[in-house]
Design a protein around this motif. Sequence first.
Motif, PDB file in Angstrom:
ATOM      1  N   ALA A 111      25.099  31.086  -7.858  1.00  0.00           N
ATOM      2  CA  ALA A 111      24.181  29.966  -7.658  1.00  0.00           C
ATOM      3  C   ALA A 111      24.841  28.644  -8.033  1.00  0.00           C
ATOM      4  O   ALA A 111      24.658  27.629  -7.352  1.00  0.00           O
ATOM      5  CB  ALA A 111      22.916  30.190  -8.489  1.00  0.00           C
ATOM      6  N   LEU A 112      25.629  28.642  -9.111  1.00  0.00           N
ATOM      7  CA  LEU A 112      26.324  27.415  -9.509  1.00  0.00           C
ATOM      8  C   LEU A 112      27.431  27.049  -8.534  1.00  0.00           C
ATOM      9  O   LEU A 112      27.713  25.870  -8.313  1.00  0.00           O
ATOM     10  CB  LEU A 112      26.909  27.581 -10.915  1.00  0.00           C
ATOM     11  CG  LEU A 112      25.914  27.779 -12.053  1.00  0.00           C
ATOM     12  CD1 LEU A 112      26.644  27.957 -13.361  1.00  0.00           C
ATOM     13  CD2 LEU A 112      24.967  26.599 -12.140  1.00  0.00           C
ATOM     14  N   ALA A 113      28.099  28.064  -7.976  1.00  0.00           N
ATOM     15  CA  ALA A 113      29.205  27.801  -7.059  1.00  0.00           C
ATOM     16  C   ALA A 113      28.748  27.384  -5.672  1.00  0.00           C
ATOM     17  O   ALA A 113      29.568  27.163  -4.794  1.00  0.00           O
ATOM     18  CB  ALA A 113      30.100  29.039  -6.953  1.00  0.00           C
ATOM     19  N   GLY A 114      27.437  27.293  -5.477  1.00  0.00           N
ATOM     20  CA  GLY A 114      26.935  26.927  -4.154  1.00  0.00           C
ATOM     21  C   GLY A 114      26.800  28.132  -3.272  1.00  0.00           C
ATOM     22  O   GLY A 114      27.336  28.154  -2.164  1.00  0.00           O
ATOM     23  N   ALA A 115      26.094  29.179  -3.792  1.00  0.00           N
ATOM     24  CA  ALA A 115      25.982  30.416  -3.029  1.00  0.00           C
ATOM     25  C   ALA A 115      25.296  30.191  -1.699  1.00  0.00           C
ATOM     26  O   ALA A 115      25.530  30.911  -0.753  1.00  0.00           O
ATOM     27  CB  ALA A 115      25.199  31.459  -3.842  1.00  0.00           C
ATOM     28  N   GLY A 116      24.442  29.169  -1.592  1.00  0.00           N
ATOM     29  CA  GLY A 116      23.785  28.904  -0.330  1.00  0.00           C
ATOM     30  C   GLY A 116      24.698  28.351   0.734  1.00  0.00           C
ATOM     31  O   GLY A 116      24.368  28.347   1.896  1.00  0.00           O
ATOM     32  N   GLN A 117      25.911  27.870   0.316  1.00  0.00           N
ATOM     33  CA  GLN A 117      26.809  27.300   1.312  1.00  0.00           C
ATOM     34  C   GLN A 117      28.013  28.177   1.605  1.00  0.00           C
ATOM     35  O   GLN A 117      28.521  28.188   2.703  1.00  0.00           O
ATOM     36  CB  GLN A 117      27.312  25.933   0.842  1.00  0.00           C
ATOM     37  CG  GLN A 117      26.195  24.909   0.715  1.00  0.00           C
ATOM     38  CD  GLN A 117      25.756  24.695  -0.704  1.00  0.00           C
ATOM     39  OE1 GLN A 117      26.520  24.911  -1.622  1.00  0.00           O
ATOM     40  NE2 GLN A 117      24.526  24.285  -0.888  1.00  0.00           N
ATOM     41  N   GLN A 118      28.548  28.913   0.614  1.00  0.00           N
ATOM     42  CA  GLN A 118      29.857  29.506   0.831  1.00  0.00           C
ATOM     43  C   GLN A 118      29.915  31.009   0.601  1.00  0.00           C
ATOM     44  O   GLN A 118      30.785  31.665   1.147  1.00  0.00           O
ATOM     45  CB  GLN A 118      30.876  28.826  -0.087  1.00  0.00           C
ATOM     46  CG  GLN A 118      30.567  29.003  -1.565  1.00  0.00           C
ATOM     47  CD  GLN A 118      31.442  28.125  -2.423  1.00  0.00           C
ATOM     48  OE1 GLN A 118      31.889  27.081  -1.984  1.00  0.00           O
ATOM     49  NE2 GLN A 118      31.683  28.541  -3.643  1.00  0.00           N
ATOM     50  N   ASP A 119      29.056  31.574  -0.217  1.00  0.00           N
ATOM     51  CA  ASP A 119      29.227  32.977  -0.538  1.00  0.00           C
ATOM     52  C   ASP A 119      27.961  33.785  -0.296  1.00  0.00           C
ATOM     53  O   ASP A 119      27.842  34.900  -0.773  1.00  0.00           O
ATOM     54  CB  ASP A 119      29.674  33.125  -1.999  1.00  0.00           C
ATOM     55  CG  ASP A 119      30.253  34.510  -2.268  1.00  0.00           C
ATOM     56  OD1 ASP A 119      30.944  35.030  -1.387  1.00  0.00           O
ATOM     57  OD2 ASP A 119      29.977  35.078  -3.340  1.00  0.00           O
ATOM     58  N   SER A 120      26.999  33.231   0.377  1.00  0.00           N
ATOM     59  CA  SER A 120      25.768  33.965   0.624  1.00  0.00           C
ATOM     60  C   SER A 120      25.957  34.934   1.783  1.00  0.00           C
ATOM     61  O   SER A 120      26.906  34.835   2.564  1.00  0.00           O
ATOM     62  CB  SER A 120      24.626  32.991   0.934  1.00  0.00           C
ATOM     63  OG  SER A 120      24.867  32.349   2.176  1.00  0.00           O
ATOM     64  N   PHE A 121      25.042  35.874   1.887  1.00  0.00           N
ATOM     65  CA  PHE A 121      25.077  36.837   2.979  1.00  0.00           C
ATOM     66  C   PHE A 121      24.963  36.121   4.316  1.00  0.00           C
ATOM     67  O   PHE A 121      25.674  36.444   5.274  1.00  0.00           O
ATOM     68  CB  PHE A 121      23.929  37.833   2.793  1.00  0.00           C
ATOM     69  CG  PHE A 121      23.876  38.896   3.843  1.00  0.00           C
ATOM     70  CD1 PHE A 121      24.651  40.032   3.731  1.00  0.00           C
ATOM     71  CD2 PHE A 121      23.051  38.776   4.948  1.00  0.00           C
ATOM     72  CE1 PHE A 121      24.618  41.017   4.704  1.00  0.00           C
ATOM     73  CE2 PHE A 121      22.999  39.751   5.924  1.00  0.00           C
ATOM     74  CZ  PHE A 121      23.791  40.877   5.790  1.00  0.00           C
ATOM     75  N   PHE A 122      24.092  35.126   4.395  1.00  0.00           N
ATOM     76  CA  PHE A 122      23.912  34.373   5.642  1.00  0.00           C
ATOM     77  C   PHE A 122      25.210  33.677   6.048  1.00  0.00           C
ATOM     78  O   PHE A 122      25.613  33.713   7.216  1.00  0.00           O
ATOM     79  CB  PHE A 122      22.786  33.354   5.452  1.00  0.00           C
ATOM     80  CG  PHE A 122      22.550  32.466   6.637  1.00  0.00           C
ATOM     81  CD1 PHE A 122      21.766  32.886   7.697  1.00  0.00           C
ATOM     82  CD2 PHE A 122      23.108  31.200   6.705  1.00  0.00           C
ATOM     83  CE1 PHE A 122      21.550  32.076   8.793  1.00  0.00           C
ATOM     84  CE2 PHE A 122      22.902  30.376   7.789  1.00  0.00           C
ATOM     85  CZ  PHE A 122      22.117  30.813   8.838  1.00  0.00           C
ATOM     86  N   ALA A 123      25.891  33.042   5.076  1.00  0.00           N
ATOM     87  CA  ALA A 123      27.131  32.327   5.391  1.00  0.00           C
ATOM     88  C   ALA A 123      28.229  33.291   5.825  1.00  0.00           C
ATOM     89  O   ALA A 123      28.996  32.998   6.753  1.00  0.00           O
ATOM     90  CB  ALA A 123      27.579  31.514   4.178  1.00  0.00           C
ATOM     91  N   ARG A 124      28.319  34.453   5.181  1.00  0.00           N
ATOM     92  CA  ARG A 124      29.351  35.414   5.559  1.00  0.00           C
ATOM     93  C   ARG A 124      29.098  35.986   6.938  1.00  0.00           C
ATOM     94  O   ARG A 124      30.015  36.202   7.729  1.00  0.00           O
ATOM     95  CB  ARG A 124      29.426  36.528   4.512  1.00  0.00           C
ATOM     96  CG  ARG A 124      30.091  36.091   3.221  1.00  0.00           C
ATOM     97  CD  ARG A 124      30.320  37.264   2.292  1.00  0.00           C
ATOM     98  NE  ARG A 124      29.100  37.671   1.630  1.00  0.00           N
ATOM     99  CZ  ARG A 124      28.458  38.817   1.838  1.00  0.00           C
ATOM    100  NH1 ARG A 124      28.925  39.672   2.725  1.00  0.00           N
ATOM    101  NH2 ARG A 124      27.359  39.114   1.189  1.00  0.00           N
ATOM    102  N   MET A 125      27.848  36.256   7.276  1.00  0.00           N
ATOM    103  CA  MET A 125      27.545  36.790   8.594  1.00  0.00           C
ATOM    104  C   MET A 125      27.782  35.753   9.687  1.00  0.00           C
ATOM    105  O   MET A 125      28.233  36.084  10.784  1.00  0.00           O
ATOM    106  CB  MET A 125      26.088  37.264   8.648  1.00  0.00           C
ATOM    107  CG  MET A 125      25.779  38.435   7.746  1.00  0.00           C
ATOM    108  SD  MET A 125      26.787  39.918   8.082  1.00  0.00           S
ATOM    109  CE  MET A 125      27.932  39.856   6.713  1.00  0.00           C
ATOM    110  N   ARG A 126      27.504  34.485   9.375  1.00  0.00           N
ATOM    111  CA  ARG A 126      27.742  33.448  10.372  1.00  0.00           C
ATOM    112  C   ARG A 126      29.236  33.233  10.590  1.00  0.00           C
ATOM    113  O   ARG A 126      29.688  32.983  11.715  1.00  0.00           O
ATOM    114  CB  ARG A 126      27.076  32.148   9.930  1.00  0.00           C
ATOM    115  CG  ARG A 126      27.455  30.950  10.768  1.00  0.00           C
ATOM    116  CD  ARG A 126      26.709  29.720  10.342  1.00  0.00           C
ATOM    117  NE  ARG A 126      25.376  29.671  10.950  1.00  0.00           N
ATOM    118  CZ  ARG A 126      24.514  28.680  10.776  1.00  0.00           C
ATOM    119  NH1 ARG A 126      24.838  27.668  10.010  1.00  0.00           N
ATOM    120  NH2 ARG A 126      23.335  28.703  11.353  1.00  0.00           N
TER     121      ARG A 126
END
Length: 723
Positions: A252-267
């Motif tokens: 969450a601190l590293a910006g999981a919504g931008q770089q390491d989230s499941f959504f970002a990896r699938m995109r």
Amino acid sequence: MSNGRLFSGLRAAAAAFGKAVGGAARPTEPAPVADINRMVERMHRAHADRERSEAEALARDIELASSAGVSRPMTAELISLVRAYDTANSEEARKDITSRMRALSAEQRGELFDTIDVLRARFGWGPAVAIYVRSREGSIPPRFARFCETLSRDLLRSGFQANGPRTATVLRLLANDQAGLHLKGTIGWSSGLPKLGIVREIERAVKHGLVPGPEDRANAARLIALVCDTQYYKNRTGPEKTDPPLIVSLKALAGAGQQDSFFARMRANPPGKLPHLRYTPPPSDKAEFWDDVLTELAPLFEDIRAYAGDRTVHNWLTDRQAFAARFGSGDGSAAFRFGWWARDTKGEEGFHKDYNNHLSRMLSQEKPEWRQLATAAQMAMLRAVGPTFDRGWPQDFTRAGTQVEALEFGGGDPDGSLLNHLVAAGDGAPGTTWLKDCERKIAALGHDTVADGFRQWLKPLCGPALPEIDRDVYIGLEAYSLVFSPQNASVFPTPLPERESAGYAAAVRQSALKAICAIPGLLFQRAAGDYVPWQFDLGRLHGELSPDNVAVARGIALALSRLPADKALPLLESLAGATLIKTGHYGRTVRSQKTGAACVWSLGQLGTADAAYALGRLRRRIDDKVVIKSIDKAKRRAASLACRATTCRKSPWPSTASATAGFVSRNWAAFASSCASSRRPRPSCAASTPRASRAAASPRISRRHPAVAKWRASWKMRRRTSR
């Protein structure tokens, strides 16, 4: 053991050793006892001198710290804790100091950490002090520095109030550790995952408005790599597995919504599609070079056709000098040895290991079949249609990755927050917190929007089918991609010459000759005919789902229980049938039992009669006893909830349920009144009437009552006829 007692023991041992071994001391030789005594005395004096110098240095450092931190409120408390560490001679005393420090408020602990950071810069002790405190490696630093670093370690473990400067200092300090030391160089954590209370406090501050900077996010990402590099962190293999709380907070601190989230990896990694198109756009310089090779092949095959009709014709196939003048010596491979087309080359380097070369086989035929060569114009067409040829094809649910465009919900959730929440449901039944967060996210997007997005993602999964495609283009793209594959790299020169250079034409002719030897099948136009190139893809239409798709499908199934029943029921029934019913092209397979179990659970949570009937229809198609048991449990819950709701509304069964079952609905109250001689109370809503009045007003139902037996027989008969 104190130092005095240690030295006394050494003296006693020396005396005993002298009596047993040395005997009487010789006047001309030093006695062993005297030597050991002098050595012990020297050690004692050196230790005393070191203790005295360290005590003097500690007093001097404390005085300097008092003058340097006079304006800081926690300087006196820090000096008091340092003095306590200096006098602590046992582990219990050190634990008492830690408890005293943790008894301070979060703000006081934060001020204490700031004071230590100021003194660290004032005295200039670097990472070597921290490494010594954590691992006892390197030279011994001063006591004041050691005690301050020990307090800093305890503060990081317990946590303190976080703000912008403290967050930057903490994350920079933690991220400067070395890989593979499981943070021993920072907090001295020797086993398991470290307990960092400060990370939890920083995450809490971020939720309340603190904005970490880019450097802070980069340091948090590095800290994730350091923690995951330890031998105690078991890396999760699939998105269904949840991370430990420390990793969740750091993401969450590293910006999981931008770089390491499941959504970002699938995109970032699009999934494979069906049929599987084995095409990769080639590099532009190689594509131009291959176009020139195809252009050069046309006159070469004209010479081959002339040689096949008349073996006495004069060209490079019959004249060694003409061959050398046209192709040169090349790179010394077998393709540049004159006459290879007139002999068997099976197994030679540059040729097929199992078959003779294509040119020799073609020339040995009485009436060779001259296929049409591929042209540069056709290659340009393939390059133009290749990137978009598989647009609109269904995804391959058996491979890693999944399509996330539908789960952006028409741009309403561009960061994929709902999808990231769905895949974090875990393996068991969803928790109350997860369900509440899911309801909140769905309500923010809208029930209709979410249902449409789920329906779009589930459509190729529940109704798999291969699209109608142009077979010739499909095979042409696969053949064109094979030209540039690594196994055919020998056809192209290394390095590739510039198009305007002097040796470019010679390189093109040499590559054309090597292509005739190595890849003759890729030089001609290919047609599909009756061959279905994607026949092996048919089995993947009904294959087991990959972990990525299991996580998404299971999350959708659980989230459908938060939607209205009329929108969720068709999707749940079709998804349960697609994942639980054994089906397949080459064998009967259950695609995902986890997803099917989630569908069954959600159908039970809907609590409508239609959901109970859907579970009944699903049960008749299942032969797994474990699944049947879970279906029965969910059906009882759905029927119970439906009956309670019907009784509270004082209404008959729904007309849709009546139509599905095929019988005329009755008023439940009237039916219960006709069956008043039972020992089992009828279902009712606990919130409608008090217990005593409800018991008095509610008639009792018996299965042995003639009306009940007649109703059950009629229900079974209509159930058989409605199948």
